[in-house]
Design a protein around this motif. Structure first.
Motif, short mmCIF file in Angstrom:
data_model
loop_
_atom_site.label_atom_id
_atom_site.label_comp_id
_atom_site.label_asym_id
_atom_site.label_seq_id
_atom_site.Cartn_x
_atom_site.Cartn_y
_atom_site.Cartn_z
N LEU A 123 0.70 -1.25 -0.10
CA LEU A 123 0.16 -0.08 -0.10
C LEU A 123 0.77 1.17 0.03
CD1 LEU A 123 -2.53 -1.16 2.61
CD2 LEU A 123 -2.71 -1.49 0.31
N LEU A 124 0.49 2.32 -0.49
CA LEU A 124 1.19 3.51 -0.35
C LEU A 124 0.89 4.32 0.89
CD1 LEU A 124 0.36 4.77 -3.89
CD2 LEU A 124 2.44 3.66 -3.17
N PRO A 125 1.99 4.47 1.31
CA PRO A 125 1.81 4.90 3.06
C PRO A 125 1.26 6.03 3.24
CG PRO A 125 4.35 4.73 2.29
CD PRO A 125 3.42 4.17 1.29
N TRP A 126 1.29 6.99 2.00
CA TRP A 126 0.68 8.39 2.38
C TRP A 126 -0.55 8.50 1.81
CZ3 TRP A 126 4.70 6.93 -1.08
CH2 TRP A 126 4.53 6.80 -2.30
N ARG A 127 -1.21 7.32 1.45
CA ARG A 127 -2.62 7.31 1.33
C ARG A 127 -3.48 6.68 2.07
NH1 ARG A 127 -4.65 7.30 -4.26
NH2 ARG A 127 -3.38 8.74 -5.54
N ASP B 138 -10.59 6.02 6.63
CA ASP B 138 -9.78 7.23 6.67
C ASP B 138 -8.37 6.95 7.51
OD1 ASP B 138 -11.53 8.71 5.26
OD2 ASP B 138 -12.90 8.92 6.91
N LYS B 139 -8.27 5.77 7.61
CA LYS B 139 -6.93 5.23 8.39
C LYS B 139 -5.87 5.32 7.30
CE LYS B 139 -8.16 4.36 12.86
NZ LYS B 139 -8.99 5.53 13.12
N TYR B 140 -4.62 5.49 7.90
CA TYR B 140 -3.26 5.29 6.94
C TYR B 140 -2.90 3.64 7.22
CZ TYR B 140 -3.39 10.03 5.61
OH TYR B 140 -3.72 11.44 5.16
N PRO B 141 -2.11 3.16 6.24
CA PRO B 141 -1.80 1.83 6.28
C PRO B 141 -0.88 1.45 7.45
CG PRO B 141 -1.59 2.84 4.02
CD PRO B 141 -1.97 3.67 4.90
N ASP B 142 -0.17 2.39 8.00
CA ASP B 142 0.80 2.20 9.19
C ASP B 142 -0.31 1.94 10.61
OD1 ASP B 142 2.08 5.49 10.06
OD2 ASP B 142 0.23 4.94 9.04
N GLN B 143 -1.45 2.29 10.54
CA GLN B 143 -2.37 2.25 11.43
C GLN B 143 -3.09 1.12 11.52
OE1 GLN B 143 -4.19 5.90 10.48
NE2 GLN B 143 -3.60 6.83 12.32
N LEU B 144 -2.72 -0.05 10.58
CA LEU B 144 -3.50 -1.13 10.41
C LEU B 144 -2.56 -2.30 10.78
CD1 LEU B 144 -5.49 -0.60 7.00
CD2 LEU B 144 -6.12 -0.05 9.20
N SER B 145 -3.44 -3.55 11.11
CA SER B 145 -2.52 -4.88 11.15
C SER B 145 -2.15 -5.27 10.04
CB SER B 145 -3.26 -5.78 12.07
OG SER B 145 -4.15 -6.19 11.28
N GLY B 146 -1.16 -6.27 9.84
CA GLY B 146 -0.77 -7.01 8.53
C GLY B 146 -2.19 -7.56 7.94
N GLY B 147 -2.98 -8.15 8.68
CA GLY B 147 -4.10 -8.78 7.96
C GLY B 147 -4.97 -7.73 7.47
N MET B 148 -5.20 -6.80 7.93
CA MET B 148 -5.94 -5.67 7.44
C MET B 148 -5.07 -5.09 6.25
SD MET B 148 -6.86 -3.77 11.19
CE MET B 148 -8.58 -3.60 11.74
N GLN B 149 -4.07 -4.70 6.41
CA GLN B 149 -3.48 -4.28 5.06
C GLN B 149 -3.52 -5.06 3.92
OE1 GLN B 149 0.69 -3.01 5.39
NE2 GLN B 149 0.24 -2.03 7.63
N ALA C 161 2.50 9.40 -14.89
CA ALA C 161 1.71 9.20 -13.80
C ALA C 161 2.59 8.27 -12.75
CB ALA C 161 0.56 7.97 -14.17
N THR C 162 3.59 7.61 -13.06
CA THR C 162 4.21 6.85 -12.03
C THR C 162 5.29 7.84 -11.22
OG1 THR C 162 4.40 5.01 -13.51
CG2 THR C 162 5.81 4.86 -11.63
N LEU C 163 5.52 9.10 -11.93
CA LEU C 163 6.28 9.90 -11.30
C LEU C 163 5.46 10.61 -10.31
CD1 LEU C 163 9.06 11.79 -11.43
CD2 LEU C 163 7.81 13.36 -12.79
N ILE C 164 4.48 11.12 -10.87
CA ILE C 164 3.50 11.96 -10.06
C ILE C 164 2.61 11.21 -8.84
CG2 ILE C 164 1.17 13.34 -9.90
CD1 ILE C 164 2.11 13.97 -12.76
N ARG C 165 2.35 10.05 -8.99
CA ARG C 165 1.64 9.13 -7.93
C ARG C 165 2.66 8.48 -7.08
NH1 ARG C 165 -4.00 9.86 -9.17
NH2 ARG C 165 -3.86 11.78 -10.28
N LEU C 166 3.66 8.21 -7.54
CA LEU C 166 4.47 7.24 -6.78
C LEU C 166 5.79 7.89 -6.59
CD1 LEU C 166 5.03 4.49 -5.61
CD2 LEU C 166 5.92 3.67 -7.47
N ARG C 167 6.61 8.30 -7.41
CA ARG C 167 7.88 8.64 -7.46
C ARG C 167 8.06 9.82 -6.49
NH1 ARG C 167 11.21 5.02 -9.62
NH2 ARG C 167 10.76 3.96 -11.24
#
Ligand SMILES: Nc1ncnc2c1ncn2[C@@H]1O[C@H](COP(=O)(O)OP(=O)(O)O)[C@@H](O)[C@H]1O
Ligand SMILES: [Mg+2]
Lengths: 285, 294
Positions: A106-110, A148-159, B199-205
């Motif tokens: 998962l992307l940690p900032w999303r 609305d939680k972030y991935p680092d707030q979830l357990s491995g199973g939830m992720q 898109a990879t640049l903007i959304r990921l990198r």
């Protein structure tokens, strides 16, 4: 064209185009030192729409490689791969499959919700449609309260459940999963398996599922593909008939038919002569 | 959740404590140190403790609240210093901005094309070995030849250019590392979505590069400030802290606390620059989740 030759255990429903059709596929990794690695050799496999197929075998037997070839993350050295009648490349471009790896990735900032919406966002699905779909998927994997939680707030199973939801975002007809529960504890793992069976029943997607665990493969699958290493080949295809998904509850894990299938897979894995005669006649090396 | 840093209040407290300790050490050495300083061979390791070399802390502070020229009715020293500080800060900010933009563009170019990386990276590293003193006169000379329509190159632009020359380096290196930081896993995920490089640049990198970028921005800010102060001196730009330091140093004989005033100004400029970067970091908190201290 897409009829694979000698296979034991026929696809459950062989009407229409196959979900996946792998014909005579080999994959050789060239290494600099000249010692090429043959990861896959002469692999044939056909998977019907809606069918759940597990790939099992010792480490390094080419399970991930086969999955990556189907996903068009790599291309075969020889042979052909079709997904819903298209080339693997076209299928990837058309988003014919969803994919989940051992790492949830998962992307940690999303947030959880926007992680699930990522593929939709990338493919320019409008905001209201995205929100509706992600709500649906959050409910499906039982994480509505965590949107609305972030991935680092979830357990491995939830992720991992989020990753599965994300792989389902575009309602693909095919799910590719590479040891998605490999990093989870046994309890979580069994719960996730039961959930996956339910999700597959609800979505009707075909699944190619890589695993190390025999009970997991048997519990989930319509067919278990047993592979052997160096070079990676299909040793056996074992049909598991545990009834359709709706009937598969926790009780199944104690059923005789479950144990019989586990034994069959185990014997095949360990290369014991007990089961059916070897699936192939061209075994020279 | 691994978060670094402490609450704002405690950080400010530690900052103030640091200043107090520094002042105490200064006064302690001045009171107890040898009057001739500590000299090893020909090398002065610690300064002489005379009022001329080391004015009392309170004298230096008090000097800020007297007119610039002790005799006349000039503006207060702190006003002059603050004005010069803001002038330098403005020039440094322009240099920083240009440096950040150039650094980012270079990093993106290098990430996009392997060949660009191997062609550019050695030059980028090499560029930083050229001493400021050497490039300042060159930049000034080249600048003076530029005149397009009503636009003419001014000295402050030369200073800003030199500041940007020092600022772009950490940004290009940090951003490149950041842009290349996503796991294979994530990059392949983008591939399965069959989206292109942009898109990879903007959304990921780019989002993934933030934890690498912030320290680089901080370093770039420090470099821009130092570059500005030094370039002001070597180019001879009036109005900023650099020039003030040189001018006031000449007055040290009769007014030993005076040269320290613009040095405090330089510290203020540095703090403000660091503060701005900290604010940027605050705005990007979302992208720093799971950030591990490097
Ligand atoms: N990118 C690669 N380059 C070279 N060899 C590889 C690469 N990927 C996999 N292999 C080799 O191919 C074989 C099969 O790997 P893999 O498919 O990952 O096995 P599994 O998933 O069944 O554990 C292994 O011997 C592995 O070392
Ligand atoms: Mg693997």
């Amino acid at each position: 064209m897409s009829t694979a030759p000698s296979e034991q255990g026929q696809p459950v429903a062989s009407t229409g185009t196959a979900a996946v059709s792998v014909a005579g596929v080999s994959k050789v990794f060239a290494s600099r030192k000249g010692a090429d690695v043959t990861a896959l050799e002469a692999v044939d496999l056909t998977i019907a729409p809606g069918e759940f197929v597990s790939l099992i075998g010792p480490s390094g037997c080419g399970k991930s490689t086969l999955l990556r070839l189907i996903a068009d993350l790599d291309s075969p050295t020889s042979g052909s791969i079709e997904v819903f009648g298209k080339t693997a490349r076209q299928a990837r471009i058309d988003q014919a499959y969803g994919i989940a790896f051992q790492q949830a990735g998962l992307l940690p900032w999303r947030t959880v919700r926007s992680n699930i919406e990522l593929p939709l966002e990338l493919h320019r699905v409008g905001k209201p449609a995205r929100a509706a779909r992600s709500s649906e998927l959050l409910a499906l994997v039982g994480l509505s309260d965590f949107a609305d939680k972030y991935p680092d707030q979830l357990s491995g199973g939830m992720q991992q459940r989020v990753a599965i939801a994300r792989s389902l975002a575009e309602s693909p007809g095919l799910l590719l999963m590479d040891e998605p529960f490999g990093a989870l504890d046994e309890m979580t793992r069994e719960r996730m398996q039961t959930e996956l069976v339910r999700i597959c029943a609800e979505t009707g997607a075909a699944v190619v599922f890589v695993t190390h665990s025999i009970p997991e493969a048997v519990f989930l699958s319509n067919r278990v593909v047993v592979m052997s290493p160096r070079p990676g080949r299909i040793r056996d295809v074992i049909a598991v008939d545990l009834g359709r998904a709706e009937g598969r509850g926790e009780g199944l894990r104690e059923a005789d038919s479950f144990f019989e299938a586990v034994v069959a897979v185990r014997e095949s894995l360990h290369g014991e002569p007990a089961g059916a005669p070897a699936a192939r006649g061209v075994d020279q090396r | 959740m691994t978060r670094t840093g402490s609450p704002l209040g405690r950080r400010v407290l530690f900052g103030v404590l640091g200043v107090v300790v520094l002042a105490a050490v200064w006064e302690l050495y001045k009171a107890l140190g040898p009057a001739t300083g500590v000299v090893l061979g020909d090398l002065t390791v610690l300064p002489r403790t005379s009022d001329l070399a080391m004015p009392h802390v309170w004298d230096m502070v008090a000097r800020l609240f007297r007119p610039v020229r002790s005799s006349g009715d000039d503006e207060m020293m702190w006003q002059a210093v603050l004005q010069a500080s803001f002038f330098s800060l403005g020039v440094a900010a322009v240099g920083w901005l240009v440096g950040v933009v150039v650094g980012m563009l270079l990093a993106i170019l290098m990430q996009r094309f392997r060949t660009a990386e191997s062609a550019l990276l050695p030059w980028i590293v090499l560029s930083q070995t050229v001493p400021l003193i050497a490039i300042a006169p060159l930049v000034k000379r080249w600048g003076s030849q530029i005149e397009i329509g009503s636009f003419s190159w001014e000295n402050w632009m030369s200073v800003a250019l030199i500041a940007s020359y020092l600022a772009f380096f950490p940004v290009s290196i940090g951003a490149l590392r950041g842009l290349e930081s996503p796991d294979v896993n994530h990059v392949e995920l983008m591939r399965t979505y069959s989206v292109g490089w942009r898109a990879t640049l903007i959304r990921l990198r780019l989002p993934a590069s933030v934890p690498y970028l912030l320290p680089a921005l901080r370093l770039a800010a420090a470099n821009a400030v130092i570059g500005t102060v030094v370039a002001e001196v070597s180019i001879g730009l009036r109005g900023g802290i650099g020039r003030m330091i040189v001018e006031y140093a000449a007055a040290a004989g009769g007014d030993p606390a005076k040269p320290w005033a613009p040095i405090f100004g330089a510290v203020v400029v540095g703090l403000l620059a660091a503060g701005v970067v900290a604010l940027i970091g605050l705005a990007l908190t979302r992208y720093r989740r799971g950030e591990t201290p490097a």
